[in-house]
Design an enzyme around this catalytic site. Sequence first.
Site, mmCIF file in Angstrom:
data_model
loop_
_atom_site.group_PDB
_atom_site.id
_atom_site.type_symbol
_atom_site.label_atom_id
_atom_site.label_comp_id
_atom_site.label_asym_id
_atom_site.label_seq_id
_atom_site.Cartn_x
_atom_site.Cartn_y
_atom_site.Cartn_z
ATOM 1 N N ASN A 1 28.852 37.552 14.701
ATOM 2 C CA ASN A 1 29.169 38.102 16.020
ATOM 3 C C ASN A 1 30.201 39.226 15.845
ATOM 4 O O ASN A 1 31.296 38.990 15.317
ATOM 5 C CB ASN A 1 29.712 36.974 16.903
ATOM 6 C CG ASN A 1 30.041 37.449 18.296
ATOM 7 O OD1 ASN A 1 30.672 38.496 18.464
ATOM 8 N ND2 ASN A 1 29.648 36.704 19.298
ATOM 9 N N HIS B 1 34.293 41.462 18.424
ATOM 10 C CA HIS B 1 35.707 41.826 18.293
ATOM 11 C C HIS B 1 35.948 43.122 17.528
ATOM 12 O O HIS B 1 37.060 43.647 17.538
ATOM 13 C CB HIS B 1 36.514 40.650 17.754
ATOM 14 C CG HIS B 1 36.495 39.505 18.720
ATOM 15 N ND1 HIS B 1 36.808 39.691 20.064
ATOM 16 C CD2 HIS B 1 36.156 38.211 18.590
ATOM 17 C CE1 HIS B 1 36.669 38.536 20.693
ATOM 18 N NE2 HIS B 1 36.271 37.619 19.828
ATOM 19 N N HIS C 1 27.617 40.133 22.434
ATOM 20 C CA HIS C 1 27.647 39.560 23.784
ATOM 21 C C HIS C 1 27.936 40.695 24.765
ATOM 22 O O HIS C 1 29.041 41.247 24.777
ATOM 23 C CB HIS C 1 28.761 38.490 23.836
ATOM 24 C CG HIS C 1 28.834 37.752 25.140
ATOM 25 N ND1 HIS C 1 29.684 36.697 25.330
ATOM 26 C CD2 HIS C 1 28.171 37.910 26.318
ATOM 27 C CE1 HIS C 1 29.549 36.231 26.574
ATOM 28 N NE2 HIS C 1 28.639 36.965 27.186
ATOM 29 N N ARG D 1 28.959 41.370 27.922
ATOM 30 C CA ARG D 1 29.575 40.653 29.045
ATOM 31 C C ARG D 1 29.453 41.480 30.323
ATOM 32 O O ARG D 1 29.406 42.708 30.277
ATOM 33 C CB ARG D 1 31.048 40.362 28.756
ATOM 34 C CG ARG D 1 31.264 39.356 27.635
ATOM 35 C CD ARG D 1 32.723 38.982 27.533
ATOM 36 N NE ARG D 1 33.089 38.031 28.546
ATOM 37 C CZ ARG D 1 33.272 36.730 28.345
ATOM 38 N NH1 ARG D 1 33.163 36.218 27.142
ATOM 39 N NH2 ARG D 1 33.592 35.936 29.334
ATOM 40 N N ARG E 1 33.934 44.017 28.544
ATOM 41 C CA ARG E 1 35.273 44.097 27.945
ATOM 42 C C ARG E 1 35.241 44.492 26.461
ATOM 43 O O ARG E 1 36.210 44.999 25.946
ATOM 44 C CB ARG E 1 36.035 42.791 28.128
ATOM 45 C CG ARG E 1 35.509 41.649 27.305
ATOM 46 C CD ARG E 1 36.407 40.447 27.399
ATOM 47 N NE ARG E 1 36.328 39.801 28.687
ATOM 48 C CZ ARG E 1 36.634 38.512 28.885
ATOM 49 N NH1 ARG E 1 37.073 37.790 27.880
ATOM 50 N NH2 ARG E 1 36.532 37.966 30.072
ATOM 51 N N GLU F 1 23.726 37.865 23.189
ATOM 52 C CA GLU F 1 24.333 36.789 23.972
ATOM 53 C C GLU F 1 24.524 37.320 25.386
ATOM 54 O O GLU F 1 24.984 38.455 25.563
ATOM 55 C CB GLU F 1 25.698 36.475 23.356
ATOM 56 C CG GLU F 1 25.986 35.023 23.182
ATOM 57 C CD GLU F 1 27.405 34.836 22.727
ATOM 58 O OE1 GLU F 1 28.273 34.656 23.583
ATOM 59 O OE2 GLU F 1 27.642 34.887 21.530
ATOM 60 N N THR G 1 33.871 32.266 25.700
ATOM 61 C CA THR G 1 32.972 31.330 26.384
ATOM 62 C C THR G 1 33.542 29.912 26.289
ATOM 63 O O THR G 1 33.647 29.352 25.205
ATOM 64 C CB THR G 1 31.567 31.384 25.735
ATOM 65 O OG1 THR G 1 31.239 32.745 25.508
ATOM 66 C CG2 THR G 1 30.531 30.749 26.639
ATOM 67 N N GLU H 1 21.847 26.265 21.061
ATOM 68 C CA GLU H 1 23.001 26.505 20.198
ATOM 69 C C GLU H 1 24.070 25.516 20.645
ATOM 70 O O GLU H 1 24.511 25.545 21.800
ATOM 71 C CB GLU H 1 23.503 27.947 20.318
ATOM 72 C CG GLU H 1 24.732 28.174 19.424
ATOM 73 C CD GLU H 1 25.131 29.636 19.287
ATOM 74 O OE1 GLU H 1 24.242 30.508 19.276
ATOM 75 O OE2 GLU H 1 26.349 29.899 19.195
ATOM 76 N N HIS I 1 30.863 28.571 17.633
ATOM 77 C CA HIS I 1 32.094 28.683 18.407
ATOM 78 C C HIS I 1 33.249 27.991 17.693
ATOM 79 O O HIS I 1 33.197 26.803 17.439
ATOM 80 C CB HIS I 1 31.976 28.129 19.828
ATOM 81 C CG HIS I 1 32.884 28.871 20.776
ATOM 82 N ND1 HIS I 1 34.235 28.673 20.813
ATOM 83 C CD2 HIS I 1 32.624 29.864 21.660
ATOM 84 C CE1 HIS I 1 34.764 29.488 21.697
ATOM 85 N NE2 HIS I 1 33.818 30.241 22.216
HETATM 86 N N1 PXP Z 1 28.217 31.413 19.885
HETATM 87 C C1 PXP Z 1 28.430 31.700 21.193
HETATM 88 C C2 PXP Z 1 27.361 31.351 22.165
HETATM 89 C C3 PXP Z 1 29.615 32.328 21.604
HETATM 90 O O1 PXP Z 1 29.826 32.590 22.907
HETATM 91 C C4 PXP Z 1 30.563 32.705 20.639
HETATM 92 C C5 PXP Z 1 31.795 33.435 21.049
HETATM 93 O O2 PXP Z 1 31.481 34.736 21.412
HETATM 94 C C6 PXP Z 1 30.285 32.411 19.289
HETATM 95 C C7 PXP Z 1 29.119 31.734 18.948
HETATM 96 C C8 PXP Z 1 31.234 32.783 18.199
HETATM 97 O O3 PXP Z 1 32.461 32.136 18.360
HETATM 98 P P1 PXP Z 1 33.680 32.519 17.452
HETATM 99 O O4 PXP Z 1 34.035 33.935 17.755
HETATM 100 O O5 PXP Z 1 34.724 31.542 17.833
HETATM 101 O O6 PXP Z 1 33.210 32.375 16.018
#
Ligand code: PXP
Length: 237
Positions: free
Chosen positions: A6, A9, A42, A44, A48, A69, A100, A150, A189
Amino acid sequence: MKLGVNIDHIATVRQARGGVEPSPFLAALQAQAGGADGITVHLREDRRHIQDHDVTDVQKVIRITLNLEMSLNPGIVKIALKVSPEKVCLVPEKRRELTTEGGLDVCANEKLLKRLMPEFHRRKIEVSLFIDPSKKQIRAAGRVHADTIEIHTGAYANASGARQRREWMRIKRAAKLATQLGLQVNAGHGLNYENVDKIAAIPEIRELNIGHAIVSRALFVGLKTAVREMKQAMRGR
Ligand code: PXP
């Protein structure tokens, strides 16, 4: 065991100055070079971090899978159907949350999900539902004909000791039930280099989606190495 990286960030850092650096699509290429099996972004509702053009920029350059996402917001659904990524992961979204917070309430959204599912499937988009490891939600995911769930690993990641072992058991049981119902199982997550191996050891889980820990590590070792190290951590090394 596949790893979806992901890169939200990377965009968070860019948005802090409103410029073009660091570039999410260059980050996606680095993650791919480090052995990522997919890229997750994602989009959003409040934009953001990831912007609309990031989704298509990333889609154009990667040869691995794009996982979008997204919430069930009609405007976002419209974009997703137009962009047509290989996969979407449907998540709940609140404006004020930092990330999330919980899984999608599939039971409460059953009617809407039943209506949307053929729209995605017609475009050959695999649909994953981000849910807590709850039997009720998993059964509902089966009823709406999702392809994948997931499992939200946040409660496991935030716990320690006996509580963490209990959370792990919940995830393991959830993964087994979902598989029996014919659903594919992913998880994610809060996973990091220390807690990932136990989740990766659950045989029913096919893919992990990890963002924050990899991007944080990348600040010190670079994204390609951070991804490679996460793949090693998933193998318990
Ligand atoms: N899976 C989903 C559905 C999420 O919303 C997130 C956070 O954006 C992640 C995985 C990844 O989480 P993390 O950034 O804590 O690894």
